[in-house]
Design a protein around this motif. Sequence first.
Motif, PDB file in Angstrom:
ATOM      1  N   PRO A  65      41.172  39.255  38.310  1.00 58.53           N
ATOM      2  CA  PRO A  65      41.225  37.736  38.577  1.00 58.53           C
ATOM      3  C   PRO A  65      40.086  36.843  37.772  1.00 58.53           C
ATOM      4  O   PRO A  65      39.097  37.521  37.475  1.00 58.53           O
ATOM      5  N   THR A  66      40.134  35.738  37.434  1.00 59.84           N
ATOM      6  CA  THR A  66      38.993  34.811  36.872  1.00 59.84           C
ATOM      7  C   THR A  66      38.620  33.996  37.919  1.00 59.84           C
ATOM      8  O   THR A  66      39.196  33.289  38.443  1.00 59.84           O
ATOM      9  N   ALA A  97      46.694  38.131  36.592  1.00 53.79           N
ATOM     10  CA  ALA A  97      46.063  37.762  37.774  1.00 53.79           C
ATOM     11  C   ALA A  97      44.918  36.684  37.261  1.00 53.79           C
ATOM     12  O   ALA A  97      44.259  36.148  37.922  1.00 53.79           O
ATOM     13  N   GLY A  98      44.608  36.962  35.935  1.00 54.82           N
ATOM     14  CA  GLY A  98      43.516  35.998  35.383  1.00 54.82           C
ATOM     15  C   GLY A  98      43.833  34.589  35.189  1.00 54.82           C
ATOM     16  O   GLY A  98      43.116  33.964  34.561  1.00 54.82           O
ATOM     17  N   GLU A  99      45.050  34.156  35.530  1.00 59.03           N
ATOM     18  CA  GLU A  99      45.396  32.759  35.428  1.00 59.03           C
ATOM     19  C   GLU A  99      45.280  32.322  33.755  1.00 59.03           C
ATOM     20  O   GLU A  99      44.977  31.370  33.666  1.00 59.03           O
ATOM     21  N   GLU A 108      47.288  44.783  40.872  1.00 61.13           N
ATOM     22  CA  GLU A 108      46.304  43.638  41.472  1.00 61.13           C
ATOM     23  C   GLU A 108      45.770  44.216  42.580  1.00 61.13           C
ATOM     24  O   GLU A 108      44.500  43.980  42.922  1.00 61.13           O
ATOM     25  N   ASN A 160      42.336  45.517  42.410  1.00 59.55           N
ATOM     26  CA  ASN A 160      41.030  45.047  42.430  1.00 59.55           C
ATOM     27  C   ASN A 160      40.468  45.183  43.893  1.00 59.55           C
ATOM     28  O   ASN A 160      39.073  44.997  44.126  1.00 59.55           O
ATOM     29  N   SER A 212      50.720  35.483  44.090  1.00 61.28           N
ATOM     30  CA  SER A 212      49.771  35.911  43.050  1.00 61.28           C
ATOM     31  C   SER A 212      49.373  34.512  42.175  1.00 61.28           C
ATOM     32  O   SER A 212      50.037  33.806  41.584  1.00 61.28           O
ATOM     33  N   PRO A 213      48.124  34.578  41.871  1.00 60.51           N
ATOM     34  CA  PRO A 213      47.012  35.413  42.352  1.00 60.51           C
ATOM     35  C   PRO A 213      46.089  34.759  43.498  1.00 60.51           C
ATOM     36  O   PRO A 213      44.955  35.333  43.787  1.00 60.51           O
ATOM     37  N   LYS A 271      42.786  36.479  45.365  1.00 59.25           N
ATOM     38  CA  LYS A 271      41.467  35.985  45.414  1.00 59.25           C
ATOM     39  C   LYS A 271      40.969  35.721  46.947  1.00 59.25           C
ATOM     40  O   LYS A 271      39.797  35.816  47.153  1.00 59.25           O
ATOM     41  N   THR A 299      41.272  28.706  42.857  1.00 57.14           N
ATOM     42  CA  THR A 299      42.272  28.779  41.746  1.00 57.14           C
ATOM     43  C   THR A 299      42.150  27.256  40.853  1.00 57.14           C
ATOM     44  O   THR A 299      41.428  26.384  41.269  1.00 57.14           O
TER      45      THR A 299
END
Length: 305
Positions: A17-18, A52-54, A212, A215, A254-255, A259, A272
Amino acid sequence: MLIPPSVWFTGFIPDLPTPFDAADAIDLKAFAALCERQVAAGVPALVVCGTAGEAPTLSPAEQELVIRTAVDVVRGRVRIIAGAMSNSTSRAIELARRAEAAGADAIMLVVPAYNKPMQEGMLAHFRAVAGSIGLPVILHDVPSRTLRPLADETLLRLVESRQFAGLRDGSGDITRPMRLNRLLPTGFRLLSGDDTTAFGFIASGGDGAISEVANVAPDLCRTISLQVRQGRLQSARYLHKRLIPLIACLSRESPAALKSALSTLGLMSPATRLPIVPLDAAMQAEVARAFAAIADEELIDSVRA
């Protein structure tokens, strides 16, 4: 020396994720910590600027910043797969070139969403982006998001070029490895892109999963992968079943759910970017319950977290 994906594109690879801070900027300190945690867990690679990193909410400059940060943090200890996700071929080319300049080891290209291209359009899109860079390309087929799947026949035409090195299969079709392995070039890797069916996919001949849930529990996912390769399917199946409640939460929202789980571990904020919003209280509680059931059995390395 360039190490080909046939060597490292295997096992459970986290789709990172970011993290964002209170001002909606990328939290590079938290992102670096996520990278280090995965390196310590022994993962072969990291996916950045992916689902997941948007990635659709990140500007090209932000994506380049994330990729450069990952490259700087890992210092060659693991490989960096950078998403170049767009339904515009020209923008995907721009993102791919930026990722290559930032030091990525491979590019991930997804079937264009919303446009619903025909198979010939997908073929032309992937070939155009691959032709603009010198890096290996991982394809991403995720029909639940793109509506149109990447057909087996189109994949087999693409892999005539060895630049196409692997497939992240998010279709949920666990028979695909059995169907395709004998037809694909030696060294081409098939990884699941769906945590729910990842065990079945790997047991059917897949090489791993882009995940995912990895993580949250990288050590556990690595153990599952090793046990499958060793033929200890009953033990691997038991561990994967323990992850199913958490996987169900992650896949449903997701995500944001990912997070939330990583926030429970103290690794990042649950923030997010719109149009994704943080989980409501009921869903947060569901994630917490699923997470606690695993943590209570010491299936997550809480010390490392």
